[in-house]
Design a protein around this motif. Structure first.
Motif, mmCIF file in Angstrom:
data_model
loop_
_atom_site.group_PDB
_atom_site.id
_atom_site.type_symbol
_atom_site.label_atom_id
_atom_site.label_comp_id
_atom_site.label_asym_id
_atom_site.label_seq_id
_atom_site.Cartn_x
_atom_site.Cartn_y
_atom_site.Cartn_z
ATOM 1 N N ASN A 183 0.837 25.204 22.759
ATOM 2 C CA ASN A 183 -0.215 25.673 23.658
ATOM 3 C C ASN A 183 0.256 26.999 24.237
ATOM 4 N N PRO A 184 -0.248 28.134 23.728
ATOM 5 C CA PRO A 184 0.249 29.444 24.162
ATOM 6 C C PRO A 184 0.121 29.686 25.655
ATOM 7 N N ASN A 185 -0.756 28.965 26.310
ATOM 8 C CA ASN A 185 -0.989 29.165 27.742
ATOM 9 C C ASN A 185 -0.404 28.038 28.576
ATOM 10 N N GLY A 186 0.517 27.314 27.997
ATOM 11 C CA GLY A 186 1.084 26.167 28.689
ATOM 12 C C GLY A 186 2.072 26.533 29.767
ATOM 13 N N ALA A 187 2.551 25.517 30.449
ATOM 14 C CA ALA A 187 3.438 25.705 31.596
ATOM 15 C C ALA A 187 4.777 26.322 31.226
ATOM 16 N N TYR A 188 5.197 26.183 29.967
ATOM 17 C CA TYR A 188 6.492 26.707 29.543
ATOM 18 C C TYR A 188 6.347 27.939 28.653
ATOM 19 N N GLY A 189 5.228 28.626 28.803
ATOM 20 C CA GLY A 189 5.025 29.838 28.029
ATOM 21 C C GLY A 189 4.474 29.542 26.645
ATOM 22 N N PRO A 190 4.537 30.538 25.759
ATOM 23 C CA PRO A 190 3.913 30.394 24.439
ATOM 24 C C PRO A 190 4.530 29.322 23.558
ATOM 25 N N GLN A 191 5.711 28.794 23.947
ATOM 26 C CA GLN A 191 6.343 27.732 23.163
ATOM 27 C C GLN A 191 6.081 26.354 23.743
ATOM 28 N N THR A 192 5.171 26.272 24.681
ATOM 29 C CA THR A 192 4.832 24.965 25.255
ATOM 30 C C THR A 192 4.245 24.053 24.178
ATOM 31 N N CYS A 193 4.757 22.846 24.104
ATOM 32 C CA CYS A 193 4.275 21.912 23.084
ATOM 33 C C CYS A 193 2.982 21.236 23.541
ATOM 34 N N LEU A 194 2.142 20.918 22.580
ATOM 35 C CA LEU A 194 0.972 20.095 22.841
ATOM 36 C C LEU A 194 1.408 18.698 23.267
ATOM 37 N N ASN A 195 0.497 17.982 23.912
ATOM 38 C CA ASN A 195 0.807 16.610 24.320
ATOM 39 C C ASN A 195 1.258 15.780 23.106
ATOM 40 N N GLY A 196 2.293 15.000 23.297
ATOM 41 C CA GLY A 196 2.816 14.163 22.225
ATOM 42 C C GLY A 196 3.961 14.781 21.462
ATOM 43 N N TYR A 197 4.261 16.062 21.763
ATOM 44 C CA TYR A 197 5.346 16.754 21.072
ATOM 45 C C TYR A 197 6.364 17.278 22.081
ATOM 46 N N VAL A 198 7.592 17.422 21.611
ATOM 47 C CA VAL A 198 8.688 17.951 22.430
ATOM 48 C C VAL A 198 9.507 18.913 21.581
ATOM 49 N N TRP A 199 10.304 19.724 22.235
ATOM 50 C CA TRP A 199 11.161 20.643 21.470
ATOM 51 C C TRP A 199 12.208 19.853 20.690
ATOM 52 N N ARG A 200 12.461 20.312 19.485
ATOM 53 C CA ARG A 200 13.406 19.613 18.603
ATOM 54 C C ARG A 200 14.846 19.815 19.045
ATOM 55 N N VAL A 201 15.217 21.037 19.375
ATOM 56 C CA VAL A 201 16.552 21.393 19.843
ATOM 57 C C VAL A 201 17.629 21.058 18.812
ATOM 58 N N ALA A 202 17.406 21.464 17.561
ATOM 59 C CA ALA A 202 18.478 21.372 16.565
ATOM 60 C C ALA A 202 19.630 22.286 16.965
ATOM 61 N N ARG A 203 19.304 23.335 17.718
ATOM 62 C CA ARG A 203 20.262 24.160 18.449
ATOM 63 C C ARG A 203 19.570 24.541 19.746
#
Length: 230
Positions: A183-203
């Motif tokens: 969601n480009p306009n989300g709370a965490y900026g352009p990398q904000t995930c849609l509901n149901g998703y989270v950052w993977r953080v492989a690094r």
């Protein structure tokens, strides 16, 4: 009638005999059809990461050899070391195996050569075929080489954590779908995930959006990144 093949294994490095280790897939064949030449035996080689040994498997040609002679070599940047020649008795109904190792850590990225010839004993001495050569690099990708059955995850360029092919394919699918899960306009900026998703953080900088289950799987893989190395 074709004579099938040998049975005993021994390898020598610096004069020390070694028992044949468990095998991990053989590579190399005598020709494009996978058959031995008519005038000599053929060999194939495999590397066992658990014992750091290379095993040569001998298949008889049509020469009905009484015994085989084996030569091992190590190519260190163009400088080739040849180890003592071995004699292996031929036996009917089995392959013959010869083991070489353990391979020192510093040598596991070098080419190991395995040459074999078949010999027949006679009244006036032995007659031997030409040599058949097989080669292998125990760790073709250096210390990051994965053990058999595992591949680099490739969640990002340079990601060499060894995982199953299923996990690698999942990472590729998640990467391909990344732009559709934000969601480009989300709370965490352009990398904000849609509901149901989270950052993977492989690094730490991996902000590809995935399911919570995949993020946990990735965390589990990162917790022991050397677990499935060769």
């Amino acid at each position: 009638m074709l004579k099938s093949i040998v049975a005993r294994a021994a390898a020598v490095i610096g004069g020390a005999a070694l028992a044949t280790a468990a095998l991990i897939g053989f590579t190399g064949s005598a020709d494009a059809a996978g058959l031995c030449p008519l005038d000599r035996p053929c060999g194939s080689v495999s590397y066992n990461s658990s014992t750091a040994t290379v095993t040569g498997r001998i298949s008889d040609g049509n020469d009905n050899a009484d015994f085989y002679q084996v030569r091992w070599t190590m190519n260190r940047g163009g400088v080739v070391q040849t180890y003592p020649q071995q004699k292996i008795t031929a036996h009917v109904g089995q392959f013959s195996y010869a083991a070489f190792g353990p391979i020192a850590v510093a040598d596991r990225g070098n080419t190991v050569g395995f040459a074999v010839q078949g010999c027949t004993s006679g009244v006036f001495g032995s007659s031997c075929s030409g040599w058949h050569l097989s080669t292998i690099v125990p760790l073709p990708y250096g210390p990051a080489t994965c053990a058999g059955g595992y591949v680099w995850r490739n969640a990002f360029d340079g990601d060499t954590v060894c995982v199953t092919t299923t996990s690698r394919d999942q990472a590729a699918r998640d990467n391909a779908a990344a732009s559709s899960r934000v969601n480009p306009n989300g709370a965490y900026g352009p990398q904000t995930c849609l509901n149901g998703y989270v950052w993977r953080v492989a690094r730490s900088t991996d902000l590809v959006c995935v399911t919570p289950a995949i993020r946990q799987q990735t965390a589990n893989e990162n917790a022991n990144p050397f677990a499935h190395r060769a």
